[in-house]
Write a protein that holds these residues in place. Sequence first.
Motif: not given
Length: 274
Positions: A21-25, A10-16, A222-226
């Motif tokens: 950058a955190y979405r693939p992980e 859930e912490s990773l989800f909140a960052k993503a 990551v590039a596209y989403d950014s």
Amino acid sequence: MDTIKEEILESLFAKAVHEPAYRPEFLQQLLAANVYCVGHTDRNDTAIDIQERHLSTGSNIQLKSWDDDEYTSVLPFFTSLEKMRLAISEEESFICLPAKTLFEMTFGSRLVLNPQSPDASKDFIPDEIDYLLKGEFGTSPENYLIEEDTEILIGQPADYPTFMVEQLTILFATETDVKAAYLAQMFNQRRDEEPSLLIGLELNEGLSKEHVQDLHSKISRVAYDSMQEQGLVDLIHMLDDDQEGVVAYLRDETEPFYVRAQGKKKGFFARLFS
């Protein structure tokens, strides 16, 4: 249930949600996690309050969908009991099962993760689920081979994509096979109607084709989403013996925006909470 793993996810989800950058992980961790769904198995218990059902081999299950204005119906699922309790009544039963199993058995449906959570929620449409089940993070980049001498225009972007560079830098710090990365803007008049961003990559030698494709998939996502505005992004591998053309420009006329730090790679927990 493993509350520590759930809290980390859930912490990773909140960052993503805010940092691509955190979405693939996050997606990798989600695919390996257990999740919770509203529904019941073929057991005949009467639910007095929130009941937990663990899926076993051969079980017949029914999952409850919700009406939705945009998609007609969606299937809710949750990262933890805490998130689920925000969305369902105490009289409903639920099932705990691997996320990968849920995606496979409901393929073709639209799912929503942690609906009614104040922190983060996410829709999963069939195309995205299909990519995840194939071990991908989005549309695979297309290969483009230049078979004859081609004149291109190359320079630095007028509007520097600061956020994209920041997110790629975070991603590359978790990928030990990326040695360095460079940025330019390129215009190939034979192929494109407008300039594209170009990312030059220095990678470790001897990588398998599958691993390179996995890197490309993550970088492209990551590039596209950014990107602040929709556009094209090209990737090029910079080989040590390649000293001409675009590669020569990147090496001689620019500075890398990312260079791999020497030393031990940070572990997952250190990276997540740093």
